[in-house]
Design a protein around this motif. Structure first.
Motif, PDB file in Angstrom:
ATOM      1  N   LEU A   1       1.014  -1.391  -0.286  1.00  0.00           N
ATOM      2  CA  LEU A   1       0.226  -0.146  -0.509  1.00  0.00           C
ATOM      3  C   LEU A   1       0.572   0.641   0.134  1.00  0.00           C
ATOM      4  CD1 LEU A   1      -2.556  -0.761   2.784  1.00  0.00           C
ATOM      5  CD2 LEU A   1      -2.606  -1.500   0.729  1.00  0.00           C
ATOM      6  N   SER A   2       0.131   2.410  -0.073  1.00  0.00           N
ATOM      7  CA  SER A   2       0.854   3.870  -0.975  1.00  0.00           C
ATOM      8  C   SER A   2       0.403   4.492   0.366  1.00  0.00           C
ATOM      9  CB  SER A   2       0.755   4.086  -2.219  1.00  0.00           C
ATOM     10  OG  SER A   2       1.731   3.598  -2.601  1.00  0.00           O
ATOM     11  N   GLU A   3       1.165   5.061   0.802  1.00  0.00           N
ATOM     12  CA  GLU A   3       0.607   6.139   1.690  1.00  0.00           C
ATOM     13  C   GLU A   3      -0.125   7.366   1.722  1.00  0.00           C
ATOM     14  OE1 GLU A   3       1.179   8.060   5.901  1.00  0.00           O
ATOM     15  OE2 GLU A   3       2.209   6.474   5.312  1.00  0.00           O
ATOM     16  N   GLY A   4      -1.183   7.314   2.454  1.00  0.00           N
ATOM     17  CA  GLY A   4      -2.185   8.112   3.016  1.00  0.00           C
ATOM     18  C   GLY A   4      -3.080   7.570   1.190  1.00  0.00           C
ATOM     19  N   GLU A   5      -3.618   6.793   1.003  1.00  0.00           N
ATOM     20  CA  GLU A   5      -4.350   5.989  -0.160  1.00  0.00           C
ATOM     21  C   GLU A   5      -5.207   5.296   0.495  1.00  0.00           C
ATOM     22  OE1 GLU A   5      -4.875   6.717  -3.475  1.00  0.00           O
ATOM     23  OE2 GLU A   5      -2.798   8.149  -3.430  1.00  0.00           O
ATOM     24  N   SER A   6      -6.399   4.787  -0.196  1.00  0.00           N
ATOM     25  CA  SER A   6      -7.795   4.106  -0.182  1.00  0.00           C
ATOM     26  C   SER A   6      -7.388   2.853  -0.686  1.00  0.00           C
ATOM     27  CB  SER A   6      -9.033   5.325  -0.089  1.00  0.00           C
ATOM     28  OG  SER A   6     -10.079   3.957   0.517  1.00  0.00           O
ATOM     29  N   TYR A   7      -7.750   2.320   0.269  1.00  0.00           N
ATOM     30  CA  TYR A   7      -7.514   0.688  -0.597  1.00  0.00           C
ATOM     31  C   TYR A   7      -8.934  -0.012  -0.508  1.00  0.00           C
ATOM     32  CZ  TYR A   7      -2.985   2.007  -1.846  1.00  0.00           C
ATOM     33  OH  TYR A   7      -1.376   2.690  -2.234  1.00  0.00           O
ATOM     34  N   SER A   8      -9.345  -0.978  -0.951  1.00  0.00           N
ATOM     35  CA  SER A   8     -10.711  -1.929  -1.345  1.00  0.00           C
ATOM     36  C   SER A   8      -9.984  -3.554  -0.551  1.00  0.00           C
ATOM     37  CB  SER A   8     -11.244  -1.837  -2.428  1.00  0.00           C
ATOM     38  OG  SER A   8     -12.445  -0.760  -2.441  1.00  0.00           O
ATOM     39  N   ILE A   9     -10.929  -3.841   0.437  1.00  0.00           N
ATOM     40  CA  ILE A   9     -10.368  -5.212   0.396  1.00  0.00           C
ATOM     41  C   ILE A   9     -11.052  -6.574   0.697  1.00  0.00           C
ATOM     42  CG2 ILE A   9      -9.099  -6.888   2.202  1.00  0.00           C
ATOM     43  CD1 ILE A   9      -7.385  -5.068   1.487  1.00  0.00           C
ATOM     44  N   LEU A  10     -11.819  -7.168   0.103  1.00  0.00           N
ATOM     45  CA  LEU A  10     -12.351  -8.329   0.269  1.00  0.00           C
ATOM     46  C   LEU A  10     -12.295  -9.622   1.104  1.00  0.00           C
ATOM     47  CD1 LEU A  10     -13.515  -9.688  -3.426  1.00  0.00           C
ATOM     48  CD2 LEU A  10     -15.027  -7.700  -1.850  1.00  0.00           C
ATOM     49  N   ILE A  11     -12.978 -10.045   2.180  1.00  0.00           N
ATOM     50  CA  ILE A  11     -13.429 -10.613   3.139  1.00  0.00           C
ATOM     51  C   ILE A  11     -13.851 -12.084   2.622  1.00  0.00           C
ATOM     52  CG2 ILE A  11     -13.763 -11.024   5.343  1.00  0.00           C
ATOM     53  CD1 ILE A  11     -14.075  -8.109   6.268  1.00  0.00           C
ATOM     54  N   GLY A  12     -12.556 -12.827   3.345  1.00  0.00           N
ATOM     55  CA  GLY A  12     -13.090 -14.617   2.862  1.00  0.00           C
ATOM     56  C   GLY A  12     -13.369 -15.759   3.770  1.00  0.00           C
TER      57      GLY A  12
ATOM     58  N   THR B   1     -31.464  -8.168   4.824  1.00  0.00           N
ATOM     59  CA  THR B   1     -31.764  -9.916   3.571  1.00  0.00           C
ATOM     60  C   THR B   1     -29.924  -9.414   3.067  1.00  0.00           C
ATOM     61  OG1 THR B   1     -34.048  -9.625   3.494  1.00  0.00           O
ATOM     62  CG2 THR B   1     -32.185 -11.146   1.981  1.00  0.00           C
ATOM     63  N   ARG B   2     -29.031  -9.717   3.324  1.00  0.00           N
ATOM     64  CA  ARG B   2     -27.468 -10.610   2.853  1.00  0.00           C
ATOM     65  C   ARG B   2     -27.639 -10.955   1.209  1.00  0.00           C
ATOM     66  NH1 ARG B   2     -22.821 -12.267   1.760  1.00  0.00           N
ATOM     67  NH2 ARG B   2     -20.696 -11.071   2.514  1.00  0.00           N
ATOM     68  N   ASN B   3     -26.991 -10.304   0.687  1.00  0.00           N
ATOM     69  CA  ASN B   3     -27.648 -10.665  -0.817  1.00  0.00           C
ATOM     70  C   ASN B   3     -25.655 -11.529  -0.540  1.00  0.00           C
ATOM     71  OD1 ASN B   3     -26.891 -10.833  -3.263  1.00  0.00           O
ATOM     72  ND2 ASN B   3     -27.266  -8.924  -3.843  1.00  0.00           N
ATOM     73  N   LYS B   4     -25.341 -12.330  -1.643  1.00  0.00           N
ATOM     74  CA  LYS B   4     -24.487 -13.534  -2.026  1.00  0.00           C
ATOM     75  C   LYS B   4     -22.609 -12.240  -2.004  1.00  0.00           C
ATOM     76  CE  LYS B   4     -24.790 -17.073  -4.166  1.00  0.00           C
ATOM     77  NZ  LYS B   4     -24.218 -17.965  -5.618  1.00  0.00           N
ATOM     78  N   GLY B   5     -21.877 -12.935  -2.776  1.00  0.00           N
ATOM     79  CA  GLY B   5     -20.506 -12.118  -2.538  1.00  0.00           C
ATOM     80  C   GLY B   5     -19.853 -12.359  -0.652  1.00  0.00           C
ATOM     81  N   GLN B   6     -18.904 -11.160  -1.122  1.00  0.00           N
ATOM     82  CA  GLN B   6     -17.819 -11.148  -0.165  1.00  0.00           C
ATOM     83  C   GLN B   6     -18.740  -9.613   0.730  1.00  0.00           C
ATOM     84  OE1 GLN B   6     -14.663 -12.200  -2.203  1.00  0.00           O
ATOM     85  NE2 GLN B   6     -13.704 -13.651  -0.613  1.00  0.00           N
TER      86      GLN B   6
END
Length: 260
Positions: free
Chosen positions: A153-164, A227-232
Motif C-alpha cells: 500500500l501507498s501512504e495516504g491512499e484508500s484501498y478495498s479489501i474483500l473478506i473471504g 437480507t444479505r446478498n451473495k458475495g464477500q
C-alpha cells in the motif's frame, strides 16, 4: 447497579453459555434476584422472557454458523445445546420457515427473524451506516493476515479489501473459529454494474476487526433485519505510516427493514 446494567450482564452471560440449554433457574441464580422480579425486569427491557431470549439467541447464532461454516447440521445442533438434531430442525423451521439445510444453501441470507444481542444495542445505535451503490473490484493478492498487505500500500491512499472464508476448525465451537482470508483489490472493477452495499463508517485498528464483526453480525444486521446478498464483505482502509486503519465496512445486501 442500574437495572439496565443488570439485564446487560445477564444477556452477556447467556451469550457466553449459548452452547448449551440454559435452565431458567440458572439464569435467575446468576442474577441474584427472585424469579418473578428478574423475569419482569428482563421482559421490560428486552420485550422477551428469559427463556425466549436465550432460545432465540441460540437459534440466531446457529443460523450464522450454518452460513459461515461447513459443519454438519448435527454438529451445529449439538454445539448449541439442542437435545437432538430433530428438535433443532423443528425449532429452526418454526422460527425461520425453512430447515437448517435449506437456510444454508438459499441464495440470500436473511437476518429479519433473528434476535440481536441486547447488550450490543447501545453500541449499534451510534453506528453511522447508509446505503451506497458501488462496483466490485478485482482481487489480486490474497493473504490470511491483513497486516501482510501493508507493504503493498501507498501512504495516504484508500484501498478495498474483500473478506473471504479460508479455514475452519475441525470442531465447531464459535463463529470466531472461522479463519478469514483477505484479498487486496485493484482499482479495476469486475464489471461496471453497481451493487447495493450497507456501508458502515468506522475507525478501527486491524486487531479490532473481529470484535467489530461481532457487533455487526450479532447486533446490527439482526436489529435492522437485513437480507444479505451473495458475495464477500468488503473493507476500505488507509495506510498511515506503519498502521492500517479500517475506515469503512461494506456488506452486499438486497433489502432491509428497520425493526422497532
Amino acid at each position: 447497579m442500574r437495572y439496565k446494567d443488570i439485564v446487560s450482564d445477564i444477556v452477556r452471560w447467556i451469550e457466553e453459555n449459548k452452547f448449551r440449554t440454559l435452565k431458567i433457574y440458572e439464569i435467575v441464580d446468576k442474577s441474584g434476584f427472585s424469579r418473578a422480579h428478574i423475569n419482569r425486569l428482563f421482559k421490560e427491557r428486552t420485550h422477551m422472557s428469559l427463556g425466549t431470549y436465550s432460545r432465540m439467541r441460540r437459534l440466531s447464532a446457529s443460523a450464522v454458523a450454518l452460513r459461515i461454516t461447513n459443519e454438519p447440521v448435527k454438529t451445529i445442533s449439538h454445539s448449541f445445546g439442542f437435545d437432538s438434531t430433530t428438535s433443532f430442525i423443528i425449532a429452526f423451521k418454526k422460527q425461520f420457515d425453512v430447515t437448517p439445510g435449506m437456510f444454508r444453501i438459499r441464495k440470500f441470507w436473511p437476518f429479519e427473524k433473528m434476535t440481536a444481542r441486547y447488550d450490543l444495542l447501545e453500541t449499534i445505535r451510534h453506528l453511522d451506516y447508509r446505503i451506497v451503490d458501488d462496483v466490485r473490484y478485482k482481487p489480486f493478492l490474497t493473504t490470511f493476515c491483513l497486516e501482510e498487505i501493508l507493504d503493498n500500500l501507498s501512504e495516504g491512499e484508500s484501498y478495498s479489501i474483500l473478506i473471504g472464508r479460508s479455514t475452519i476448525n475441525s470442531r465447531f465451537i464459535d463463529n470466531k473459529n472461522v479463519g478469514l482470508s483477505y484479498s487486496l483489490c485493484s482499482r479495476e472493477p469486475l464489471s461496471n454494474v453497481k451493487a447495493k452495499w450497507l456501508s458502515i463508517n468506522c475507525n478501527l485498528k486491524v486487531n479490532e476487526l473481529g470484535a467489530f464483526q461481532e457487533v455487526i453480525y450479532a447486533g446490527l444486521l439482526p436489529h435492522i433485519g437485513i437480507t444479505r446478498n451473495k458475495g464477500q464483505d468488503m473493507l476500505r482502509l488507509n495506510k498511515n505510516g506503519n498502521c492500517l486503519t479500517i475506515c469503512e465496512y461494506l456488506i452486499p445486501f438486497v433489502k432491509y427493514k428497520q425493526k422497532n
